[in-house]
Design a protein around this motif. Sequence first.
Motif, PDB file in Angstrom:
ATOM      1  N   ASN A  40      31.873  59.883  12.886  1.00  0.00           N
ATOM      2  CA  ASN A  40      32.752  59.144  13.785  1.00  0.00           C
ATOM      3  C   ASN A  40      33.569  60.081  14.677  1.00  0.00           C
ATOM      4  N   GLU A  41      34.028  61.184  14.122  1.00  0.00           N
ATOM      5  CA  GLU A  41      34.775  62.146  14.947  1.00  0.00           C
ATOM      6  C   GLU A  41      33.870  62.746  16.020  1.00  0.00           C
ATOM      7  N   LEU A  44      33.347  60.136  18.782  1.00  0.00           N
ATOM      8  CA  LEU A  44      34.512  60.010  19.665  1.00  0.00           C
ATOM      9  C   LEU A  44      34.673  61.231  20.564  1.00  0.00           C
ATOM     10  N   ARG A  45      34.456  62.395  20.025  1.00  0.00           N
ATOM     11  CA  ARG A  45      34.633  63.618  20.819  1.00  0.00           C
ATOM     12  C   ARG A  45      33.553  63.767  21.874  1.00  0.00           C
ATOM     13  N   MET A  50      37.324  62.920  23.865  1.00  0.00           N
ATOM     14  CA  MET A  50      38.621  62.916  23.199  1.00  0.00           C
ATOM     15  C   MET A  50      38.833  64.272  22.541  1.00  0.00           C
ATOM     16  N   LYS A  52      39.872  67.075  19.770  1.00  0.00           N
ATOM     17  CA  LYS A  52      39.643  67.096  18.325  1.00  0.00           C
ATOM     18  C   LYS A  52      40.820  66.519  17.547  1.00  0.00           C
ATOM     19  N   ALA A  55      40.817  62.693  17.955  1.00  0.00           N
ATOM     20  CA  ALA A  55      39.688  62.075  17.253  1.00  0.00           C
ATOM     21  C   ALA A  55      39.902  62.135  15.743  1.00  0.00           C
TER      22      ALA A  55
END
Length: 72
Positions: A40-41, A44-45, A50, A52, A55
């Motif tokens: 998921n991170e 998003l990144r 986004m 770090k 996120a």
Amino acid sequence: MRNNHHFHLIVGKHAYGNYICIPNWDIGTELAALSDTFWNEERLRNYSKMKKVDACTVVTALKVLADNGCIG
């Protein structure tokens, strides 16, 4: 809130999995399991560019909420 950033999260499920919308950041994307912080991170990144820290804040909040039965 972290670094004076605010996140209004809209999280849900559709036929193919989970999704998140963060309207005040113009973000909308699919997610893996809400406890999958790595995927998921990265999503998003890479998808939204986004930072770090932001996120990480969002995916950690999703995991905590999911682990406590608040969502998902």
